[in-house]
Design a protein around this motif. Structure first.
Motif, PDB file in Angstrom:
ATOM      1  N   GLY A  83       0.775  -1.105   0.150  1.00  0.00           N
ATOM      2  CA  GLY A  83      -0.107  -0.120  -0.205  1.00  0.00           C
ATOM      3  C   GLY A  83       0.912   1.193   0.002  1.00  0.00           C
ATOM      4  N   THR A  84       0.614   2.067  -0.930  1.00  0.00           N
ATOM      5  CA  THR A  84       1.407   3.165  -0.971  1.00  0.00           C
ATOM      6  C   THR A  84       0.323   4.730  -1.444  1.00  0.00           C
ATOM      7  OG1 THR A  84       2.046   3.105  -3.331  1.00  0.00           O
ATOM      8  CG2 THR A  84       3.617   2.268  -1.726  1.00  0.00           C
ATOM      9  N   TYR A  85       0.772   5.658  -0.929  1.00  0.00           N
ATOM     10  CA  TYR A  85       0.297   6.992  -1.337  1.00  0.00           C
ATOM     11  C   TYR A  85       1.017   7.350  -2.561  1.00  0.00           C
ATOM     12  CZ  TYR A  85      -1.736   6.988   3.124  1.00  0.00           C
ATOM     13  OH  TYR A  85      -2.565   6.528   4.163  1.00  0.00           O
ATOM     14  N   SER A  86       2.194   7.015  -3.139  1.00  0.00           N
ATOM     15  CA  SER A  86       2.679   7.568  -4.288  1.00  0.00           C
ATOM     16  C   SER A  86       3.505   6.429  -4.858  1.00  0.00           C
ATOM     17  CB  SER A  86       3.432   9.124  -3.826  1.00  0.00           C
ATOM     18  OG  SER A  86       4.877   8.757  -3.800  1.00  0.00           O
ATOM     19  N   LEU A  87       4.139   6.731  -6.071  1.00  0.00           N
ATOM     20  CA  LEU A  87       5.340   5.699  -6.698  1.00  0.00           C
ATOM     21  C   LEU A  87       6.744   6.442  -6.606  1.00  0.00           C
ATOM     22  CD1 LEU A  87       3.114   4.404  -9.389  1.00  0.00           C
ATOM     23  CD2 LEU A  87       3.533   3.384  -7.246  1.00  0.00           C
ATOM     24  N   LEU A  88       6.760   7.485  -5.742  1.00  0.00           N
ATOM     25  CA  LEU A  88       8.009   8.300  -5.893  1.00  0.00           C
ATOM     26  C   LEU A  88       9.117   7.516  -5.275  1.00  0.00           C
ATOM     27  CD1 LEU A  88       6.528  11.790  -4.870  1.00  0.00           C
ATOM     28  CD2 LEU A  88       6.874  10.729  -7.262  1.00  0.00           C
ATOM     29  N   SER A  89       9.254   6.768  -4.469  1.00  0.00           N
ATOM     30  CA  SER A  89      10.212   5.579  -4.549  1.00  0.00           C
ATOM     31  C   SER A  89      10.874   6.177  -3.386  1.00  0.00           C
ATOM     32  CB  SER A  89      11.331   5.449  -5.366  1.00  0.00           C
ATOM     33  OG  SER A  89      12.522   5.727  -5.330  1.00  0.00           O
ATOM     34  N   ASN A  90      10.270   6.871  -2.230  1.00  0.00           N
ATOM     35  CA  ASN A  90      10.691   7.374  -1.187  1.00  0.00           C
ATOM     36  C   ASN A  90      10.999   6.521   0.088  1.00  0.00           C
ATOM     37  OD1 ASN A  90      10.702   9.976  -1.903  1.00  0.00           O
ATOM     38  ND2 ASN A  90       8.686  10.226  -1.442  1.00  0.00           N
ATOM     39  N   SER A  91      10.225   5.106  -0.339  1.00  0.00           N
ATOM     40  CA  SER A  91      10.447   4.113   0.692  1.00  0.00           C
ATOM     41  C   SER A  91      10.522   2.707  -0.009  1.00  0.00           C
ATOM     42  CB  SER A  91       9.139   4.200   1.672  1.00  0.00           C
ATOM     43  OG  SER A  91       7.858   3.853   0.776  1.00  0.00           O
ATOM     44  N   PRO A  92      11.002   1.503   0.834  1.00  0.00           N
ATOM     45  CA  PRO A  92      11.052   0.559  -0.042  1.00  0.00           C
ATOM     46  C   PRO A  92       9.700   0.029  -0.447  1.00  0.00           C
ATOM     47  CG  PRO A  92      12.082   0.227   2.244  1.00  0.00           C
ATOM     48  CD  PRO A  92      11.608   1.786   2.078  1.00  0.00           C
ATOM     49  N   ASP A  93       8.660   0.097   0.325  1.00  0.00           N
ATOM     50  CA  ASP A  93       7.515   0.084  -0.193  1.00  0.00           C
ATOM     51  C   ASP A  93       7.032   0.785  -1.508  1.00  0.00           C
ATOM     52  OD1 ASP A  93       7.127  -1.306   2.042  1.00  0.00           O
ATOM     53  OD2 ASP A  93       5.275  -0.447   2.725  1.00  0.00           O
ATOM     54  N   GLU A  95       8.929   2.005  -3.614  1.00  0.00           N
ATOM     55  CA  GLU A  95       9.907   1.393  -4.752  1.00  0.00           C
ATOM     56  C   GLU A  95       9.522   0.076  -5.412  1.00  0.00           C
ATOM     57  OE1 GLU A  95      14.256   0.664  -4.026  1.00  0.00           O
ATOM     58  OE2 GLU A  95      14.238   2.742  -3.510  1.00  0.00           O
ATOM     59  N   VAL A  96       8.940  -0.982  -4.466  1.00  0.00           N
ATOM     60  CA  VAL A  96       8.647  -2.017  -5.080  1.00  0.00           C
ATOM     61  C   VAL A  96       7.432  -1.863  -5.965  1.00  0.00           C
ATOM     62  CG1 VAL A  96       7.181  -4.328  -4.190  1.00  0.00           C
ATOM     63  CG2 VAL A  96       9.427  -3.750  -3.058  1.00  0.00           C
ATOM     64  N   ALA A  97       6.452  -1.111  -5.418  1.00  0.00           N
ATOM     65  CA  ALA A  97       5.170  -0.888  -6.169  1.00  0.00           C
ATOM     66  C   ALA A  97       5.543  -0.147  -7.607  1.00  0.00           C
ATOM     67  CB  ALA A  97       4.208  -0.181  -5.489  1.00  0.00           C
ATOM     68  N   ARG A  98       6.408   0.646  -7.295  1.00  0.00           N
ATOM     69  CA  ARG A  98       6.706   1.305  -8.614  1.00  0.00           C
ATOM     70  C   ARG A  98       7.522   0.292  -9.583  1.00  0.00           C
ATOM     71  NH1 ARG A  98      12.090   5.003  -8.545  1.00  0.00           N
ATOM     72  NH2 ARG A  98      12.594   3.156  -9.208  1.00  0.00           N
ATOM     73  N   ASP A  99       8.579  -0.451  -9.239  1.00  0.00           N
ATOM     74  CA  ASP A  99       9.396  -0.981 -10.108  1.00  0.00           C
ATOM     75  C   ASP A  99       8.633  -2.380 -10.907  1.00  0.00           C
ATOM     76  OD1 ASP A  99      11.336   0.643  -9.707  1.00  0.00           O
ATOM     77  OD2 ASP A  99      12.554  -0.449  -8.171  1.00  0.00           O
ATOM     78  N   PHE A 100       7.599  -2.726  -9.870  1.00  0.00           N
ATOM     79  CA  PHE A 100       6.935  -3.837 -10.259  1.00  0.00           C
ATOM     80  C   PHE A 100       5.936  -3.526 -11.564  1.00  0.00           C
ATOM     81  CE2 PHE A 100       3.296  -6.954 -10.809  1.00  0.00           C
ATOM     82  CZ  PHE A 100       4.022  -8.068 -10.809  1.00  0.00           C
ATOM     83  N   LEU A 101       5.282  -2.187 -11.484  1.00  0.00           N
ATOM     84  CA  LEU A 101       4.422  -1.601 -12.332  1.00  0.00           C
ATOM     85  C   LEU A 101       5.439  -1.246 -13.800  1.00  0.00           C
ATOM     86  CD1 LEU A 101       1.998   0.452 -10.427  1.00  0.00           C
ATOM     87  CD2 LEU A 101       1.908  -1.687 -11.360  1.00  0.00           C
ATOM     88  N   LEU A 124      -2.753   8.852  -6.554  1.00  0.00           N
ATOM     89  CA  LEU A 124      -1.954   7.550  -7.015  1.00  0.00           C
ATOM     90  C   LEU A 124      -2.541   6.911  -8.329  1.00  0.00           C
ATOM     91  CD1 LEU A 124       0.122   5.074  -6.105  1.00  0.00           C
ATOM     92  CD2 LEU A 124      -1.670   3.877  -5.302  1.00  0.00           C
ATOM     93  N   VAL A 125      -3.682   7.128  -8.321  1.00  0.00           N
ATOM     94  CA  VAL A 125      -4.328   6.696  -9.925  1.00  0.00           C
ATOM     95  C   VAL A 125      -3.604   7.234 -10.892  1.00  0.00           C
ATOM     96  CG1 VAL A 125      -6.452   6.447 -11.317  1.00  0.00           C
ATOM     97  CG2 VAL A 125      -6.713   6.077  -8.830  1.00  0.00           C
ATOM     98  N   LEU A 126      -3.375   8.621 -10.799  1.00  0.00           N
ATOM     99  CA  LEU A 126      -2.855   9.210 -11.935  1.00  0.00           C
ATOM    100  C   LEU A 126      -1.497   9.003 -12.066  1.00  0.00           C
ATOM    101  CD1 LEU A 126      -4.465  12.945 -11.361  1.00  0.00           C
ATOM    102  CD2 LEU A 126      -4.983  11.230 -13.158  1.00  0.00           C
ATOM    103  N   GLN A 127      -0.715   8.767 -10.941  1.00  0.00           N
ATOM    104  CA  GLN A 127       0.576   8.376 -11.213  1.00  0.00           C
ATOM    105  C   GLN A 127       0.715   6.882 -11.490  1.00  0.00           C
ATOM    106  OE1 GLN A 127       3.294   8.765  -7.708  1.00  0.00           O
ATOM    107  NE2 GLN A 127       2.020  10.386  -7.047  1.00  0.00           N
ATOM    108  N   VAL A 128      -0.115   6.179 -11.347  1.00  0.00           N
ATOM    109  CA  VAL A 128      -0.057   4.777 -12.111  1.00  0.00           C
ATOM    110  C   VAL A 128      -0.409   4.848 -13.628  1.00  0.00           C
ATOM    111  CG1 VAL A 128      -1.360   2.575 -12.165  1.00  0.00           C
ATOM    112  CG2 VAL A 128      -0.768   3.376 -10.120  1.00  0.00           C
ATOM    113  N   LEU A 129      -1.426   5.825 -13.900  1.00  0.00           N
ATOM    114  CA  LEU A 129      -1.605   5.863 -15.260  1.00  0.00           C
ATOM    115  C   LEU A 129      -0.549   6.429 -16.148  1.00  0.00           C
ATOM    116  CD1 LEU A 129      -5.449   7.278 -15.135  1.00  0.00           C
ATOM    117  CD2 LEU A 129      -4.518   5.248 -16.160  1.00  0.00           C
ATOM    118  N   GLU A 130       0.315   7.242 -15.629  1.00  0.00           N
ATOM    119  CA  GLU A 130       1.686   7.712 -16.308  1.00  0.00           C
ATOM    120  C   GLU A 130       2.310   6.578 -16.532  1.00  0.00           C
ATOM    121  OE1 GLU A 130       3.288  10.799 -13.691  1.00  0.00           O
ATOM    122  OE2 GLU A 130       2.942  11.936 -15.862  1.00  0.00           O
TER     123      GLU A 130
END
Ligand SMILES: Nc1nc2c(ncn2[C@@H]2O[C@H](COP(=O)(O)OP(=O)(O)O)[C@@H](O)[C@H]2O)c(=O)[nH]1
Ligand SMILES: [Mg+2]
Length: 260
Positions: A83-93, A95-101, A124-130
Motif C-alpha cells: 500500500g502506497t500513497y505515491s510511486l516516488l520511491s521514497n520508501s522500500p514499499d 519502490e517495490v510498487a513502482r518497479d513492479f509496475l 495514486l491513480v494518476l501516477q499509475v496511469l503515467e
C-alpha cells in the motif's frame, strides 16, 4: 494455450521471475495497487478465496502475497503490491510498487480506492496511469460511502480517466462480477483501447522530454517506460539517475544480496 492472443498472454516471464512471481501456468498477471487501508487485502481475499503464497519481495523485507483466480477458464495471477500513497520511491514499499509496475509490466493493474476519500486516492491513480494504460480503478467501501451520503459518478470518472471505473464493496462482495469483467476486458485488450488521460506537462517540458527519451532509447534499448524515466531525470530524481548510471534501473529488486 488455445485462446492465446498477442495482448493477453503473459509477456516477459523472465521479468516476473525476477520479482519472485511464478507465472508459469498463468494466462495473465494482475497487480493490486492502492493507498494503505483501502481494502486491498479484503479484495485480494475475495478474489483468491484465501489461497495465496505469502513471502517477501526478493531482496526486500516488504511482504508479498500472490494468489490466483479464474475468469471464464483463463487463469490470472494476482500480485498484491504494498500500500502506497505515491510511486516516488521514497520508501522500500513505494519502490517495490513502482518497479513492479514499471518493469514487471503486469497485464492489468487494479488501483483500489477508498470511496470515502476519493480525491486523495486519485493521486495514486494518476501516477499509475503515467506508467501503464492497462488500469482498472476499483472504488471500494461503497457501502460506507452510501451510509455517509457520498455519491460518486463513476461513469463520469471513467470518461475523465479513460479507463474502467468499478464501484465495489469488497467486504460484502458487491460489484465483484463487474470488476472481473473489466479486468478480463483490459487484460485481453478488449476494452477498445483504453485511452487514459495523458499528463501534458506543457510545451516547454514536453519539448525537454523528447531528446532525453531519444537518448535513453539509443543508450538503453531494452529500457521500459522511457518517458517516465525521462521525466524523473528532468526532476533530478537521484535514485533513478544513480540506477541508470549503475545499469541497475529495472533490475530493481537488487536480486542478490542479504535482506536488509
Ligand atoms: N465497510 C467496508 N469496509 C471495508 C471494505 N473493504 C475493506 N474494509 C475494511 O477496511 C479495513 C482495511 O481493509 P484492508 O483490506 O486491510 O485494507 P488494505 O490496507 O488496503 O489491505 C478493514 O477493516 C476492512 O474490513 C468494504 O468494502 N466496506
Ligand atoms: Mg493489506
Amino acid at each position: 494455450m488455445s485462446d492465446a492472443c498477442e495482448s493477453c498472454v503473459v509477456s516477459g516471464k523472465a521479468d516476473f521471475q525476477r520479482f519472485g512471481v511464478d507465472v508459469s501456468d498463468a494466462d495473465a498477471v494482475v497487480a493490486l495497487a492502492g493507498n494503505p487501508n483501502t481494502g486491498k487485502t479484503t479484495l485480494f481475499n475475495a478474489l483468491t478465496g484465501l489461497r495465496m503464497h505469502v513471502g517477501n519481495w526478493p531482496g526486500k523485507t516488504v511482504a508479498q502475497a500472490i494468489g490466483g483466480f479464474r475468469i471464464r477458464g483463463r487463469k490470472y495471477r494476482l500480485v498484491d503490491l504494498p500500500g502506497t500513497y505515491s510511486l516516488l520511491s521514497n520508501s522500500p514499499d513505494e519502490e517495490v510498487a513502482r518497479d513492479f509496475l514499471l518493469f514487471g509490466e503486469p497485464d492489468t493493474t487494479v488501483v483500489v480506492c477508498d470511496a470515502t476519500a476519493l480525491e486523495r486516492n486519485l493521486a495514486l491513480v494518476l501516477q499509475v496511469l503515467e506508467i501503464t494504460p492497462r488500469v482498472v480503478v476499483a472504488i471500494n467501501l461503497m457501502d460506507e460511502a452510501r451510509k455517509r451520503g457520498i455519491e460518486i459518478d463513476h461513469r463520469e470518472l471513467a470518461r475523465d480517466l479513460g479507463v474502467p471505473v468499478v464501484p465495489i464493496s469488497a467486504r460484502i462482495g458487491l460489484g465483484i462480477p463487474s470488476l472481473l469483467d473489466s479486468i478480463e476486458a483490459v487484460s485481453m485488450g478488449k476494452q477498445g483501447r483504453t485511452t487514459p488521460r495523458e499528463m501534458d506537462y506543457g510545451p516547454e517540458i514536453e519539448a525537454a522530454i523528447k531528446p532525453i527519451m531519444e537518448q535513453l532509447r539509443r543508450e538503453h534499448p531494452s529500457l521500459k517506460n522511457a518517458r517516465w524515466v525521462a521525466l524523473r531525470l528532468l526532476e533530478g530524481d537521484p535514485s533513478v539517475l544513480n540506477e541508470l548510471r549503475a545499469g541497475t534501473l529495472g533490475l530493481t529488486t537488487h536480486a542478490v544480496g542479504p535482506e536488509v
